[in-house]
Design a protein around this motif. Structure first.
Motif, short mmCIF file in Angstrom:
data_model
loop_
_atom_site.label_atom_id
_atom_site.label_comp_id
_atom_site.label_asym_id
_atom_site.label_seq_id
_atom_site.Cartn_x
_atom_site.Cartn_y
_atom_site.Cartn_z
N ARG A 1 0.82 -1.21 0.00
CA ARG A 1 0.00 0.00 0.00
C ARG A 1 0.85 1.25 0.00
O ARG A 1 0.54 2.23 -0.68
N GLN A 2 1.96 1.25 0.75
CA GLN A 2 2.82 2.42 0.80
C GLN A 2 3.51 2.68 -0.54
O GLN A 2 3.68 3.84 -0.94
N VAL A 3 3.91 1.62 -1.23
CA VAL A 3 4.60 1.78 -2.51
C VAL A 3 3.62 2.15 -3.61
O VAL A 3 3.86 3.06 -4.41
N CYS A 4 2.49 1.46 -3.67
CA CYS A 4 1.56 1.61 -4.79
C CYS A 4 0.39 2.54 -4.51
O CYS A 4 -0.37 2.86 -5.42
N ARG A 5 0.23 2.95 -3.26
CA ARG A 5 -0.87 3.83 -2.86
C ARG A 5 -2.22 3.20 -3.18
O ARG A 5 -3.18 3.87 -3.54
N MET A 6 -2.28 1.87 -3.07
CA MET A 6 -3.50 1.12 -3.39
C MET A 6 -3.46 -0.19 -2.62
O MET A 6 -2.39 -0.78 -2.43
N GLU A 7 -4.62 -0.65 -2.18
CA GLU A 7 -4.68 -1.94 -1.51
C GLU A 7 -4.42 -3.06 -2.52
O GLU A 7 -4.87 -2.99 -3.66
N ARG A 8 -3.68 -4.09 -2.09
CA ARG A 8 -3.29 -5.14 -3.03
C ARG A 8 -4.48 -5.88 -3.65
O ARG A 8 -4.46 -6.15 -4.86
N PRO A 9 -5.53 -6.23 -2.89
CA PRO A 9 -6.67 -6.91 -3.54
C PRO A 9 -7.31 -6.05 -4.64
O PRO A 9 -7.72 -6.58 -5.68
N ILE A 10 -7.38 -4.73 -4.42
CA ILE A 10 -7.93 -3.84 -5.44
C ILE A 10 -7.00 -3.82 -6.65
O ILE A 10 -7.46 -3.82 -7.81
N PHE A 11 -5.69 -3.80 -6.39
CA PHE A 11 -4.72 -3.83 -7.49
C PHE A 11 -4.91 -5.08 -8.34
O PHE A 11 -4.91 -5.00 -9.59
N MET A 12 -5.07 -6.24 -7.70
CA MET A 12 -5.23 -7.48 -8.45
C MET A 12 -6.52 -7.47 -9.27
O MET A 12 -6.56 -7.96 -10.41
N LYS A 13 -7.59 -6.88 -8.70
CA LYS A 13 -8.83 -6.76 -9.47
C LYS A 13 -8.64 -5.88 -10.69
O LYS A 13 -9.16 -6.15 -11.77
N LEU A 14 -7.89 -4.79 -10.49
CA LEU A 14 -7.63 -3.89 -11.61
C LEU A 14 -6.84 -4.60 -12.71
O LEU A 14 -7.14 -4.44 -13.90
N CYS A 15 -5.85 -5.38 -12.32
CA CYS A 15 -5.09 -6.16 -13.31
C CYS A 15 -6.00 -7.11 -14.09
O CYS A 15 -5.90 -7.24 -15.31
N ASN A 16 -6.91 -7.77 -13.37
CA ASN A 16 -7.82 -8.72 -14.02
C ASN A 16 -8.74 -8.00 -15.01
O ASN A 16 -9.02 -8.51 -16.11
N VAL A 17 -9.23 -6.81 -14.63
CA VAL A 17 -10.11 -6.05 -15.53
C VAL A 17 -9.35 -5.64 -16.79
O VAL A 17 -9.86 -5.79 -17.91
N ILE A 18 -8.13 -5.13 -16.61
CA ILE A 18 -7.34 -4.69 -17.76
C ILE A 18 -7.03 -5.86 -18.69
O ILE A 18 -7.10 -5.73 -19.92
N ARG A 19 -6.71 -7.01 -18.11
CA ARG A 19 -6.42 -8.20 -18.93
C ARG A 19 -7.67 -8.67 -19.67
O ARG A 19 -7.62 -8.99 -20.86
#
Length: 366
Positions: free
Chosen positions: A61-79
Motif C-alpha cells: 500500500r505504501q509503494v503503490c498507494r493502493m490496496e493489493r486486492p484492489i490492485f489485483m482486481k484492476l489487473c484482471n479487468v485490464i487483462r
C-alpha cells in the motif's frame, strides 16, 4: 573548379554523410537497443514486483498507494478487456506498479529507471500505455449519479428536505503543470504559478461523476464548467449541484449568498451561530458541499503528483481538446430563477430552524 576538385568535394560529402549516419545509429543503439547497460542491480524490476506481490500488505500500500486486492482486481479487468498484456520482459503487474509508483510518489523517470532497472524509453512507453488503459476505463467507472435523494441528505435533518433535489457538489482545483516557456502566460493562475484548472463533480459518498481537465490556470471556474456542459456534462431535470460563489447561482448550480459568512471556520470562530436565513443557508450549504473539498484532499494525498509540478509534459497530463465555450451561460433569467430557488430553500430552512429552536427553549424552560 576542376573535375578533381569536384570529385574531392563529393568524397568529403559522402564521408560526412556516413559519419552522420554512424552517429545517429550509435545514438539509436545506445538509447533503444543497449538499454540495460547501466542497470545492473541484483534486484531486478521483476524481482522487486514479486516481493511486493507476496510481501506485507502495508508495504504494498505504501509503494503503490493502493490496496493489493484492489490492485489485483484492476489487473484482471485490464487483462479481460485486452487493454494491456504481458510483454517479453515486463508483466502487466510490473507495468501497472511502475505507473502507480510514478504517480504515487511523483517520481521522475530516472528514479523509476533505478527502482525497476529498465531504460528511460521503456519506462516512458509503459507509463503511457497504462495511462491510456486507465483512461479507457473511465467511462465505465465514472458514472452519472442516481436521481434518488442521496442517503447523506435523506438521513440528516439539516439537509432534508431542503436539499432533496441536490445530487452532488462541484468545485475546481489547480494542478501544477510543466509548460514550455513560450506557452506559459495563460497557465499562470492568480498566485503566479503554472497550473491547469480542473473541474470535478462528485457525489456525497465521495465518488467522482465528471472531471474536466486541460484548462489553463488563468481560466475561471465558470468557464471550465461551461466547457464541461458543452462536452456533455448534464444536470438531470429538476436536480442541481452545490457550487461555490465563483460559479454564479442558477437553477442547475446553487451557490451560497455572497457577502455572508460561509465557511465552517467562520461560524466556529467565536461560536456565534447563524443569525438569519442567509447565514443558515450558507452554513448548511458549506457543510454539504464540503464533500468535494474532502475528495480533492483524499486524492491529492494519495497521489502527490497532483500537488507538485510533474516532469511530464502538458500533453501527457491531459488529452482534452480545449475549445472556448459559448458565452450564453448565466443569463439574467437563469440567475433570477436560481435566486428564487435559493431563497425558497433558505426561508424554509430558517422557518424549521426557528421552530426547532423555540421547542428547545420551551423544553428547558427558557
Amino acid at each position: 573548379m576542376s573535375n578533381d576538385d569536384i570529385n574531392a568535394r563529393r568524397r568529403e560529402q559522402v564521408e560526412l554523410n556516413m559519419l552522420t549516419v554512424a552517429a545517429v545509429a550509435g545514438w539509436y543503439i545506445d538509447t533503444y537497443l543497449d538499454k540495460k547497460s547501466c542497470r545492473d542491480s541484483a534486484l531486478s524490476g521483476a524481482a522487486y514486483v514479486n516481493e511486493l506481490l507476496i510481501g506485507h500488505l502495508e508495504r504494498f500500500r505504501q509503494v503503490c498507494r493502493m490496496e493489493r486486492p484492489i490492485f489485483m482486481k484492476l489487473c484482471n479487468v485490464i487483462r479481460s478487456k485486452n487493454l494491456l498484456c504481458d510483454t517479453r520482459d515486463i508483466t502487466l503487474e510490473e507495468q501497472l506498479i511502475m505507473f502507480l509508483f510514478t504517480i504515487g510518489h511523483n517520481a521522475v523517470n530516472r528514479q523509476v529507471q533505478e527502482r525497476f532497472q529498465h531504460s528511460g524509453e521503456t519506462i516512458s512507453r509503459h507509463f503511457n500505455g497504462v495511462l491510456q488503459a486507465i483512461l479507457s476505463l473511465s467511462t465505465q467507472y465514472i458514472r452519472d449519479p442516481s436521481i434518488n435523494v442521496p442517503i447523506e441528505i435523506a438521513n440528516d435533518t439539516r439537509f432534508y428536505p431542503f436539499f432533496k433535489d441536490c445530487i452532488g457538489a462541484i468545485d475546481g482545483t489547480h494542478i501544477p503543470v510543466f509548460v514550455e516557456s513560450h506557452k506559459q502566460a495563460p497557465y499562470r493562475n492568480r498566485h503566479g504559478l503554472l497550473s491547469q484548472n480542473i473541474m470535478a463533480a462528485c457525489t456525497f459518498d465521495l465518488k467522482f461523476i465528471h472531471i474536466q481537465a486541460g484548462w489553463e490556470g488563468s481560466a475561471s471556474d465558470a468557464i471550465v464548467l461551461r466547457a464541461a456542459e458543452k462536452d456533455g456534462f448534464k444536470v438531470p431535470r429538476g436536480k442541481y449541484y452545490l457550487v461555490d460563489a465563483g460559479y454564479g447561482n442558477t437553477p442547475n448550480y446553487i451557490a451560497p449568498y455572497r457577502g455572508v459568512r460561509y465557511h465552517l471556520r467562520e461560524f466556529a470562530r467565536g461560536s456565534i451561530g447563524p443569525q438569519d436565513a442567509k447565514e443558515l443557508f450558507n452554513l448548511r450549504h458549506s457543510s454539504l458541499r464540503n464533500a468535494i473539498e474532502r475528495v480533492f484532499g483524499v486524492i491529492k494525498n494519495r497521489f502527490p503528483i497532483l500537488k507538485n509540478t510533474s516532469s511530464h509534459s502538458f500533453d501527457t497530463v491531459t488529452d482534452e481538446d480545449i475549445n472556448e465555450p459559448d458565452d450564453d451561460y448565466n443569463t439574467d433569467e437563469r440567475r433570477r430563477e436560481g435566486n428564487r430557488m435559493r431563497e425558497a430553500i433558505a426561508n424554509a430552512m430558517c422557518d424549521e430552524y426557528s421552530i426547532h429552536t423555540r421547542r428547545l427553549r420551551d423544553r428547558h424552560g427558557h
